[in-house]
Motif scaffolding. Structure first.
Motif, PDB file in Angstrom:
ATOM      1  N   VAL A 208     -12.529  25.456 -31.309  1.00 45.90           N
ATOM      2  CA  VAL A 208     -13.340  25.782 -32.481  1.00 45.90           C
ATOM      3  C   VAL A 208     -13.984  24.523 -33.059  1.00 45.90           C
ATOM      4  O   VAL A 208     -15.194  24.499 -33.347  1.00 45.90           O
ATOM      5  CB  VAL A 208     -12.478  26.480 -33.558  1.00 45.90           C
ATOM      6  CG1 VAL A 208     -13.220  26.552 -34.889  1.00 45.90           C
ATOM      7  CG2 VAL A 208     -12.080  27.874 -33.087  1.00 45.90           C
ATOM      8  N   ARG A 215     -19.226  30.470 -31.695  1.00 45.15           N
ATOM      9  CA  ARG A 215     -18.422  31.317 -32.570  1.00 45.15           C
ATOM     10  C   ARG A 215     -18.266  32.740 -32.019  1.00 45.15           C
ATOM     11  O   ARG A 215     -17.193  33.322 -32.088  1.00 45.15           O
ATOM     12  CB  ARG A 215     -19.043  31.384 -33.969  1.00 45.15           C
ATOM     13  CG  ARG A 215     -18.993  30.067 -34.722  1.00 45.15           C
ATOM     14  CD  ARG A 215     -19.801  30.106 -35.998  1.00 45.15           C
ATOM     15  NE  ARG A 215     -19.701  28.834 -36.695  1.00 45.15           N
ATOM     16  CZ  ARG A 215     -18.880  28.621 -37.731  1.00 45.15           C
ATOM     17  NH1 ARG A 215     -18.114  29.607 -38.175  1.00 45.15           N
ATOM     18  NH2 ARG A 215     -18.832  27.442 -38.320  1.00 45.15           N
ATOM     19  N   VAL A 218     -15.615  33.077 -29.207  1.00 44.26           N
ATOM     20  CA  VAL A 218     -14.247  32.894 -29.699  1.00 44.26           C
ATOM     21  C   VAL A 218     -13.814  34.115 -30.503  1.00 44.26           C
ATOM     22  O   VAL A 218     -12.692  34.617 -30.346  1.00 44.26           O
ATOM     23  CB  VAL A 218     -14.122  31.615 -30.549  1.00 44.26           C
ATOM     24  CG1 VAL A 218     -12.717  31.503 -31.134  1.00 44.26           C
ATOM     25  CG2 VAL A 218     -14.438  30.380 -29.705  1.00 44.26           C
ATOM     26  N   CYS A 219     -14.693  34.614 -31.359  1.00 46.96           N
ATOM     27  CA  CYS A 219     -14.358  35.792 -32.172  1.00 46.96           C
ATOM     28  C   CYS A 219     -14.151  37.030 -31.302  1.00 46.96           C
ATOM     29  O   CYS A 219     -13.279  37.863 -31.576  1.00 46.96           O
ATOM     30  CB  CYS A 219     -15.450  36.050 -33.210  1.00 46.96           C
ATOM     31  SG  CYS A 219     -15.467  34.843 -34.572  1.00 46.96           S
ATOM     32  N   THR A 261     -15.154  28.172 -41.491  1.00 43.37           N
ATOM     33  CA  THR A 261     -14.371  28.919 -40.498  1.00 43.37           C
ATOM     34  C   THR A 261     -14.136  30.371 -40.913  1.00 43.37           C
ATOM     35  O   THR A 261     -13.327  31.067 -40.314  1.00 43.37           O
ATOM     36  CB  THR A 261     -13.006  28.243 -40.258  1.00 43.37           C
ATOM     37  OG1 THR A 261     -12.296  28.151 -41.497  1.00 43.37           O
ATOM     38  CG2 THR A 261     -13.172  26.851 -39.648  1.00 43.37           C
ATOM     39  N   TYR A 264     -14.146  33.104 -38.311  1.00 41.57           N
ATOM     40  CA  TYR A 264     -12.931  33.197 -37.497  1.00 41.57           C
ATOM     41  C   TYR A 264     -11.777  33.813 -38.286  1.00 41.57           C
ATOM     42  O   TYR A 264     -11.072  34.692 -37.788  1.00 41.57           O
ATOM     43  CB  TYR A 264     -12.511  31.806 -37.016  1.00 41.57           C
ATOM     44  CG  TYR A 264     -13.545  31.086 -36.202  1.00 41.57           C
ATOM     45  CD1 TYR A 264     -13.852  31.481 -34.910  1.00 41.57           C
ATOM     46  CD2 TYR A 264     -14.208  29.980 -36.725  1.00 41.57           C
ATOM     47  CE1 TYR A 264     -14.796  30.805 -34.152  1.00 41.57           C
ATOM     48  CE2 TYR A 264     -15.154  29.298 -35.981  1.00 41.57           C
ATOM     49  CZ  TYR A 264     -15.451  29.702 -34.697  1.00 41.57           C
ATOM     50  OH  TYR A 264     -16.383  29.035 -33.963  1.00 41.57           O
TER      51      TYR A 264
END
Length: 292
Positions: A208, A215, A218-219, A261, A264
Motif C-alpha cells: 500500500v 488502490r 488491493v481493495c 488510506t 482501504y
C-alpha cells in the motif's frame, strides 16, 4: 554421538563469544557449509541462537561473503534439501529446515537491497521459489516447546515483504504475493496464534505505501478475503474465519494510522463486519437497555 555436529556447536559457541569475528576464509567456508547442513537441527539453541545468528552477523554485518559467495549460499538454500525439503509434510521436524531456510533467504534479499548482486533473472527465480513454497507449505505450526520456533507463515511473510520492497519487484509479483496469503488464511487446520497476522499485514502495508499496485487491485483483493467460508459451523470454517478476521483487524489498525488510506480501511471495516459473528450481541444489548 555425531562428532561433526558437536564440533559445529562448539565452533559456533566460540564464534559467538568472539563477537562473530573470523578472519580465516577457509574456516568461514567450512563453517558455512556445515551451518547449511544443520540449518534444520531440532535443537533450537543450535538452529536459532547459533546457526541463524551467525548467518545474520556474517551476511549483513561482517559482510564476509562476496556476491558470488552469496549466490552460492542462495543456490543451496533454494534446493530440495532446504527450502523444499519434504515440502507438503505436516507434524514433522522437517518444517524447521524449510522455515529457517526462509530466514536465510531474507538475509540474502537484504544484501541485494544494499548492493544489487542478483540479476533480474536470478531475482525472479528466487521470488518464484519463495511464492511456490508459501503456497505449498502445509505445516503452519508456530511454536512448540520441544522444537522451538517453526513459524512458516511468519518467516515466509518476512521474505515476501523483502520481495515486494525490492526495486526488482513488479506488479504481477505483488499480486502473486497477496494471493499467497489466501493459502495461509484459508487453511483448515492451524489457528495462527503467534502474531503471524501482524507479519502478514506488514507485507500488505508495504504494498500500500509503495503505491505501485494501485488502490483498486488491493481493495479488490481485500474484498475477496474469506470468500471460501461457507455458512454454518465446523471446526474448519471456524479456523478460516478467525484467522481471516484477525488478519483483517491487524491490517485495518496498521493502515488507519496513515493518511489517505480511507479507501482501504472502509473495505477492511466492512470485511470485519462480515467475519465477526459477535456483532449480533450489540443489537441484543441495546434492545435490553431500551427495555430497562
Amino acid at each position: 554421538m555425531n562428532n561433526e555436529r558437536e564440533e559445529l556447536l562448539k565452533k559456533l559457541e566460540e564464534i559467538k563469544h568472539n563477537d562473530y569475528k573470523e578472519d580465516d576464509k577457509k574456516v568461514i567456508k567450512e563453517t558455512t557449509d556445515l551451518m547449511l547442513k544443520y540449518i534444520g537441527d531440532t535443537d533450537p539453541h543450535l538452529r536459532d541462537e547459533l546457526i541463524y545468528s551467525t548467518f545474520c552477523y556474517w551476511i549483513t554485518e561482517k559482510c564476509y561473503f562476496n556476491s558470488e559467495e552469496l549466490k552460492e549460499i542462495l543456490n543451496v538454500i533454494l534446493d530440495k534439501n532446504h527450502l523444499f525439503y519434504k515440502i507438503g509434510s505436516e507434524k514433522e521436524d522437517s518444517v524447521v529446515t524449510r522455515t529457517f531456510s526462509m530466514l536465510v533467504i531474507d538475509l540474502l534479499l537484504y544484501m541485494n537491497m544494499q548492493k544489487q548482486y542478483l540479476s533480474l533473472e536470478e531475482f525472479n527465480n528466487l521470488k518464484d521459489c519463495v511464492i511456490r513454497y508459501y503456497n505449498e507449505e502445509k505445516d503452519l505450526r508456530g511454536y512448540e516447546e520441544r522444537i522451538g520456533w517453526m513459524h512458516a507463515a511468519a518467516h515466509g511473510a518476512d521474505v515476501l515483504c523483502s520481495i515486494v520492497r525490492s526495486k526488482q519487484c513488479d506488479k504481477e509479483t505483488m499480486l502473486k504475493v497477496l494471493d499467497g496469503f489466501n493459502h495461509v488464511l484459508e487453511n483448515t487446520k492451524y489457528l495462527l496464534s503467534h502474531e503471524e497476522d501482524e507479519r502478514m499485514a506488514t507485507v500488505v502495508y508495504e504494498v500500500v505505501i509503495r503505491n505501485v499496485l494501485g488502490r483498486e487491485k488491493v481493495c479488490q483483493w481485500i474484498s475477496r478475503l474469506g470468500s471460501v467460508i461457507t455458512p454454518g459451523y465446523s471446526d474448519e470454517k471456524y479456523i478460516q474465519r478467525v484467522n481471516t478476521k484477525n488478519f483483517v483487524r491487524s491490517l485495518y489498525f496498521r493502515l488507519i494510522r496513515e493518511d489517505n488510506t480511507t479507501e482501504y480501511t472502509d473495505v477492511l471495516f466492512k470485511k470485519e463486519e462480515e467475519l465477526n459473528n459477535f456483532l449480533k450481541y450489540n443489537k441484543e444489548i441495546k434492545e435490553e437497555l431500551e427495555i430497562l
